[in-house]
Design a protein around this motif. Structure first.
Motif, PDB file in Angstrom:
ATOM      1  N   GLN A 348      71.901  74.257   3.921  1.00  0.00           N
ATOM      2  CA  GLN A 348      72.686  72.955   3.566  1.00  0.00           C
ATOM      3  C   GLN A 348      74.099  73.497   3.135  1.00  0.00           C
ATOM      4  O   GLN A 348      74.309  74.567   2.501  1.00  0.00           O
ATOM      5  CB  GLN A 348      72.137  71.904   2.435  1.00  0.00           C
ATOM      6  N   TRP A 349      75.093  72.425   3.076  1.00  0.00           N
ATOM      7  CA  TRP A 349      76.507  72.542   2.915  1.00  0.00           C
ATOM      8  C   TRP A 349      77.128  74.123   3.129  1.00  0.00           C
ATOM      9  O   TRP A 349      77.364  74.706   2.084  1.00  0.00           O
ATOM     10  CB  TRP A 349      76.460  72.477   1.392  1.00  0.00           C
ATOM     11  N   CYS A 350      77.028  74.598   4.206  1.00  0.00           N
ATOM     12  CA  CYS A 350      77.460  75.676   4.871  1.00  0.00           C
ATOM     13  C   CYS A 350      78.028  75.587   6.133  1.00  0.00           C
ATOM     14  O   CYS A 350      77.640  74.794   6.834  1.00  0.00           O
ATOM     15  CB  CYS A 350      76.576  76.883   4.366  1.00  0.00           C
ATOM     16  N   GLY A 351      78.551  76.870   6.736  1.00  0.00           N
ATOM     17  CA  GLY A 351      78.816  76.473   8.191  1.00  0.00           C
ATOM     18  C   GLY A 351      80.477  77.024   8.447  1.00  0.00           C
ATOM     19  O   GLY A 351      81.192  76.513   7.678  1.00  0.00           O
ATOM     20  N   SER A 352      80.609  77.835   9.395  1.00  0.00           N
ATOM     21  CA  SER A 352      81.983  78.367   9.925  1.00  0.00           C
ATOM     22  C   SER A 352      82.147  77.498  10.917  1.00  0.00           C
ATOM     23  O   SER A 352      81.292  76.790  11.384  1.00  0.00           O
ATOM     24  CB  SER A 352      82.016  79.727  10.001  1.00  0.00           C
ATOM     25  N   PRO A 353      83.359  77.507  11.718  1.00  0.00           N
ATOM     26  CA  PRO A 353      83.799  76.901  12.891  1.00  0.00           C
ATOM     27  C   PRO A 353      82.448  77.497  13.969  1.00  0.00           C
ATOM     28  O   PRO A 353      82.280  76.725  15.043  1.00  0.00           O
ATOM     29  CB  PRO A 353      85.004  77.443  13.292  1.00  0.00           C
ATOM     30  N   SER A 354      81.827  78.737  13.883  1.00  0.00           N
ATOM     31  CA  SER A 354      80.942  79.325  14.697  1.00  0.00           C
ATOM     32  C   SER A 354      79.752  78.369  14.585  1.00  0.00           C
ATOM     33  O   SER A 354      78.902  78.155  15.507  1.00  0.00           O
ATOM     34  CB  SER A 354      80.866  80.715  14.817  1.00  0.00           C
ATOM     35  N   GLY A 355      79.241  78.045  13.208  1.00  0.00           N
ATOM     36  CA  GLY A 355      78.077  77.531  13.169  1.00  0.00           C
ATOM     37  C   GLY A 355      77.550  77.895  11.883  1.00  0.00           C
ATOM     38  O   GLY A 355      78.019  78.436  10.798  1.00  0.00           O
ATOM     39  N   MET A 356      76.284  77.315  11.503  1.00  0.00           N
ATOM     40  CA  MET A 356      75.622  77.187  10.083  1.00  0.00           C
ATOM     41  C   MET A 356      74.625  78.609  10.425  1.00  0.00           C
ATOM     42  O   MET A 356      74.701  79.277   9.327  1.00  0.00           O
ATOM     43  CB  MET A 356      74.826  76.070   9.770  1.00  0.00           C
ATOM     44  N   ILE A 357      73.999  78.922  11.382  1.00  0.00           N
ATOM     45  CA  ILE A 357      73.292  80.018  11.617  1.00  0.00           C
ATOM     46  C   ILE A 357      73.617  80.558  12.946  1.00  0.00           C
ATOM     47  O   ILE A 357      73.560  80.015  14.016  1.00  0.00           O
ATOM     48  CB  ILE A 357      71.690  79.590  11.804  1.00  0.00           C
ATOM     49  N   VAL A 358      74.345  81.581  12.650  1.00  0.00           N
ATOM     50  CA  VAL A 358      75.247  82.378  13.734  1.00  0.00           C
ATOM     51  C   VAL A 358      74.473  83.868  14.236  1.00  0.00           C
ATOM     52  O   VAL A 358      74.324  84.558  13.433  1.00  0.00           O
ATOM     53  CB  VAL A 358      76.540  82.675  13.494  1.00  0.00           C
ATOM     54  N   GLU A 373      70.603  70.385   6.615  1.00  0.00           N
ATOM     55  CA  GLU A 373      71.646  68.955   6.402  1.00  0.00           C
ATOM     56  C   GLU A 373      73.116  69.385   5.924  1.00  0.00           C
ATOM     57  O   GLU A 373      73.354  70.444   5.659  1.00  0.00           O
ATOM     58  CB  GLU A 373      70.959  68.243   5.178  1.00  0.00           C
ATOM     59  N   LYS A 374      74.006  68.454   6.289  1.00  0.00           N
ATOM     60  CA  LYS A 374      75.363  68.734   5.876  1.00  0.00           C
ATOM     61  C   LYS A 374      76.054  69.600   6.168  1.00  0.00           C
ATOM     62  O   LYS A 374      76.491  70.676   4.970  1.00  0.00           O
ATOM     63  CB  LYS A 374      75.197  68.196   4.208  1.00  0.00           C
ATOM     64  N   PRO A 375      76.243  70.083   7.583  1.00  0.00           N
ATOM     65  CA  PRO A 375      77.158  71.156   7.678  1.00  0.00           C
ATOM     66  C   PRO A 375      78.580  70.847   7.022  1.00  0.00           C
ATOM     67  O   PRO A 375      79.075  69.927   6.766  1.00  0.00           O
ATOM     68  CB  PRO A 375      77.298  71.098   9.165  1.00  0.00           C
ATOM     69  N   ASN A 376      79.385  72.124   6.849  1.00  0.00           N
ATOM     70  CA  ASN A 376      80.923  72.065   6.453  1.00  0.00           C
ATOM     71  C   ASN A 376      81.508  71.343   7.381  1.00  0.00           C
ATOM     72  O   ASN A 376      81.320  71.474   8.632  1.00  0.00           O
ATOM     73  CB  ASN A 376      81.293  73.420   6.149  1.00  0.00           C
ATOM     74  N   VAL A 377      82.607  70.532   7.072  1.00  0.00           N
ATOM     75  CA  VAL A 377      83.491  70.096   8.003  1.00  0.00           C
ATOM     76  C   VAL A 377      84.231  71.170   8.967  1.00  0.00           C
ATOM     77  O   VAL A 377      84.415  72.198   8.359  1.00  0.00           O
ATOM     78  CB  VAL A 377      84.762  69.662   7.192  1.00  0.00           C
ATOM     79  N   GLY A 378      84.252  70.780  10.169  1.00  0.00           N
ATOM     80  CA  GLY A 378      84.406  71.847  11.166  1.00  0.00           C
ATOM     81  C   GLY A 378      83.476  72.842  11.878  1.00  0.00           C
ATOM     82  O   GLY A 378      83.917  73.561  12.583  1.00  0.00           O
ATOM     83  N   CYS A 379      82.337  72.821  11.291  1.00  0.00           N
ATOM     84  CA  CYS A 379      81.458  73.532  11.626  1.00  0.00           C
ATOM     85  C   CYS A 379      80.884  73.009  13.007  1.00  0.00           C
ATOM     86  O   CYS A 379      80.832  72.012  13.388  1.00  0.00           O
ATOM     87  CB  CYS A 379      80.099  73.334  10.856  1.00  0.00           C
ATOM     88  N   GLY A 380      80.738  74.104  14.054  1.00  0.00           N
ATOM     89  CA  GLY A 380      80.651  73.961  15.426  1.00  0.00           C
ATOM     90  C   GLY A 380      79.178  73.497  15.835  1.00  0.00           C
ATOM     91  O   GLY A 380      78.932  72.862  16.888  1.00  0.00           O
ATOM     92  N   ALA A 381      78.137  74.065  15.257  1.00  0.00           N
ATOM     93  CA  ALA A 381      76.809  74.073  15.571  1.00  0.00           C
ATOM     94  C   ALA A 381      75.992  74.573  14.425  1.00  0.00           C
ATOM     95  O   ALA A 381      76.491  75.114  13.522  1.00  0.00           O
ATOM     96  CB  ALA A 381      76.403  74.959  16.597  1.00  0.00           C
ATOM     97  N   ALA A 407      80.776  66.046  16.022  1.00  0.00           N
ATOM     98  CA  ALA A 407      81.342  67.139  16.772  1.00  0.00           C
ATOM     99  C   ALA A 407      80.506  68.402  16.839  1.00  0.00           C
ATOM    100  O   ALA A 407      80.799  69.397  16.984  1.00  0.00           O
ATOM    101  CB  ALA A 407      82.841  67.328  16.530  1.00  0.00           C
ATOM    102  N   ILE A 408      79.054  68.201  16.404  1.00  0.00           N
ATOM    103  CA  ILE A 408      78.329  69.325  15.937  1.00  0.00           C
ATOM    104  C   ILE A 408      77.222  69.414  16.904  1.00  0.00           C
ATOM    105  O   ILE A 408      76.724  68.215  17.505  1.00  0.00           O
ATOM    106  CB  ILE A 408      77.842  69.296  14.902  1.00  0.00           C
ATOM    107  N   ASP A 409      76.706  70.403  17.474  1.00  0.00           N
ATOM    108  CA  ASP A 409      75.545  70.873  18.462  1.00  0.00           C
ATOM    109  C   ASP A 409      74.425  71.254  17.576  1.00  0.00           C
ATOM    110  O   ASP A 409      74.637  72.392  16.746  1.00  0.00           O
ATOM    111  CB  ASP A 409      75.675  71.606  19.553  1.00  0.00           C
ATOM    112  N   VAL A 410      73.147  70.765  17.589  1.00  0.00           N
ATOM    113  CA  VAL A 410      72.140  71.311  16.751  1.00  0.00           C
ATOM    114  C   VAL A 410      71.917  72.811  17.271  1.00  0.00           C
ATOM    115  O   VAL A 410      71.731  73.491  16.340  1.00  0.00           O
ATOM    116  CB  VAL A 410      70.927  70.323  16.639  1.00  0.00           C
ATOM    117  N   VAL A 411      71.690  72.908  18.499  1.00  0.00           N
ATOM    118  CA  VAL A 411      71.465  74.119  19.026  1.00  0.00           C
ATOM    119  C   VAL A 411      72.613  74.461  20.085  1.00  0.00           C
ATOM    120  O   VAL A 411      72.504  73.720  21.167  1.00  0.00           O
ATOM    121  CB  VAL A 411      69.925  74.638  19.391  1.00  0.00           C
TER     122      VAL A 411
END
Length: 600
Positions: A348-358, A373-381, A407-411
């Motif tokens: 939770q509460w993490c993520g780059s523009p690339s994603g949370m799990i990259v 839950e709760k990706p960082n603002v601007g996280c892409g997936a 604006a986020i894709d789960v996978v």
């Protein structure tokens, strides 16, 4: 040996002449488990010569000097109280004296070993006198870092004291407290363990510089021995600062800064809490078969970074939260990081523009029962999967978005093989599964969105791949549409022309449709017969010819006479659209090729 009620010899000589009485309670409290066993056996209280074998059994014969226990508990044995400073000033040590060090927090029993002339003074288990005599602590089990001078008061630099304890190669214990460090602590000995009094009671903290906090292995060793096998760390916290480069590093064969050639494999992290690693990952793994269980990784640059040669690793029941960039990331070649299991983790509460799990590398990853839950603002997936990450299985996901997220894709995947199953989405997303690229196979089963919307489509396949299997609930049961090459589909199975994006056929409500929607011709059951449908009712089968039997006797249709025009075997029929009475039906009665037609 005569003893008074306090358990010491009033006739002691040398340093003992100035000794203070030592009570039996003090002895039992400081000598530990092994000493208690000796007292229970009567080594200090009964015939000392008869009990020498008990001492041997507990402490063992010392290498190079096998009779030390027997001498120690012989008839002339004495116990004397002394400080570490006084012990370092002993000029005439005795092999038959037990030296009880009484410095607060560093209490313990030491004996003189005349066979040892080289061991360095580490202030904890070995004390070297001015005359060069080595006094060794009697101990069984873990070594307390406070014996080596660590204070745990958050102000004193305890780096050297803790490392001195680790350098013994024995199990090390850190009592409750905050231990200030200014350099990386290193486990170097195979099978070693470092343990605290609990993750909220024992903390190792670096507020001074960017040094990593704890390494399994030693990058300062230029030989091929800088790794540590089967080591364990448990039950304490590590706290960094904004410049800290790394929390914990499990170093391995292709570590990006290692100069040696093996791995700190089969190591275990359990009950560890890492926080505040401002310039790097809370945990970096470049070693085989790690087990990370019940740990917390908080408020760092990244959560877990997977490096080279991480095989058959297990990451179970961990909490990954509050990171500036990715919660989990891997970018190595597919062959160099494989067969990893993540089960029962919270991210939770993490993520780059690339994603949370990259994952832009590795292979054969499995994620089971993941709470996101709760990706960082601007996280892409949530999961961003890309070549050469070859095979990823995602099964059992509860995903809750941040408020208003769209604006986020789960996978998001373009890898060779991806399987997504049993996903629940609460809140708004761009899509549950977005597929791109030219690689071959994606399988999707049981994706639900009980609340929220999918801005593009629940399943958005924009790939050039050959096979996408969607086995999902019907529309209207907590499930949105699939969008395949921008063609919406609400059906169980859909075949799409990957060149044009046009739907060629699909299955819905027991019919096979040949076209883009339900107005297309379809095949279905009509009672016990196969029926051809056009629209809502049974419709015509429109073909130019219908061939029957093994020799292709045919039913043909057209304008004009078939003689000399239509090739068919004898027995075929021709229906003439522009015929008149006597020339509407033709039968092929003779000949081969296109002759022998007779009007009827």
């Amino acid at each position: 040996m005569d003893q008074n009620e306090n358990g010491y010899d009033p006739e002691e000589t040398e340093v003992g002449k100035d000794a203070k009485p030592l009570s039996r309670r003090e002895m039992l409290a400081t000598i530990g488990f092994a000493g208690t066993a000796l007292f229970a056996g009567g080594a200090f209280l009964a015939d000392p010569i008869a009990e020498a074998s008990a001492a041997d059994a507990v402490y063992g014969a010392k290498k190079g000097h096998p009779d030390i226990p027997s001498k120690l508990f012989g008839e002339n044995c004495r116990v004397t109280r002394i400080s570490i400073a006084e012990l370092r000033n002993v000029t005439n040590p005795s092999e038959t004296t037990v030296y009880f060090v009484s410095d607060p927090g560093r209490e313990g029993f030491f004996v003189y070993d005349p066979a040892d002339t080289a061991a360095p003074d580490n202030a904890g288990t070995v004390i070297v006198s001015a005359s060069g005599a080595r006094f060794e602590r009697i101990v069984q089990g873990e070594l307390n870092v406070k014996w080596f001078g660590a204070s745990g008061d958050s102000a004193t630099d305890d780096t050297a004291a803790i490392q001195a304890a680790l350098d013994t190669g024995q199990a090390v214990f850190l009592p409750a407290g905050t231990y200030k460090v200014t350099d990386t602590l290193r486990l170097k000995e195979n099978g070693q363990m470092i343990r605290g009094a609990g993750r909220f009671r024992t903390t190792i903290k670096n507020s001074a510089n960017a040094k990593p906090l704890l390494h399994f292995g030693d990058l300062t060793d230029s030989a091929a021995t800088g790794y540590a096998l089967s080591c364990t760390a448990r039950d304490f916290s590590l706290e960094g600062n904004p410049s800290t480069a790394e929390g914990i590093g499990l170093l391995g064969i292709l570590d990006d800064v290692a100069t040696w050639g093996s791995a700190s494999r089969a190591c275990i992290l359990e009950g560890i809490r890492v926080t505040g690693i401002g310039s790097g990952p809370a945990l970096r793994v470049s070693a085989w078969t790690p087990t990370v269980i019940g740990c917390e990784f908080w408020n760092s640059k990244q959560g877990i970074k997977i490096g080279n040669h991480v095989y058959a690793g297990r990451f179970i029941g961990n909490y990954i939260s509050g990171h500036e960039a990715e919660g989990i990331t891997c970018g190595v070649q597919a062959a160099n990081s494989a067969a990893l299991l993540f089960s029962g983790n919270v991210i939770q509460w993490c993520g780059s523009p690339s994603g949370m799990i990259v994952l832009s590398g590795g292979s054969a990853w499995t994620f089971l029962n993941t709470y996101i839950e709760k990706p960082n603002v601007g996280c892409g997936a949530v999961w961003a999967l890309s070549d050469p990450c070859t095979t990823v299985t995602i099964d059992g996901v509860h995903y809750g978005t941040a408020k208003g997220e769209t604006a986020i894709d789960v996978v998001s995947t373009n890898i060779k093989l991806c399987s997504v199953r049993n996903v629940q989405i609460f809140g708004n997303v761009r899509s549950a599964v977005k597929i791109t690229g030219i690689l071959p196979l994606t399988s999707i089963d049981g994706v639900r969105q009980p609340s929220g919307t999918a801005g593009v489509a629940l399943i958005d396949d924009q790939s050039e791949r050959k096979q996408t299997f969607i086995n999902n609930s019907p529309l209207g049961i907590e499930t949105g549409a699939a969008k395949i090459k921008c063609v919406p589909s609400y059906n169980a199975i859909t075949a799409v022309d990957t060149a044009t994006g046009h739907t060629r056929w699909f299955l819905k409500n027991g019919r096979e449709y040949f076209g883009a929607d339900t107005s297309a011709p379809s095949l279905g059951a009509d009672g016990q017969s196969l029926a051809v449908y056009k629209g809502a009712g049974i419709g015509p089968l429109k073909v130019d010819r219908l061939m029957l039997g093994a020799d292709n006797k045919g039913l043909f249709h057209g304008s004009g006479s078939p003689e000399g025009v239509v090739t068919a075997p004898v027995g075929s029929l021709y229906l003439r659209a522009d015929g008149s009475p006597g020339s509407t039906l033709y039968v092929k009665e003779s000949g081969v090729g296109n002759t022998g037609w007779a009007a009827k």
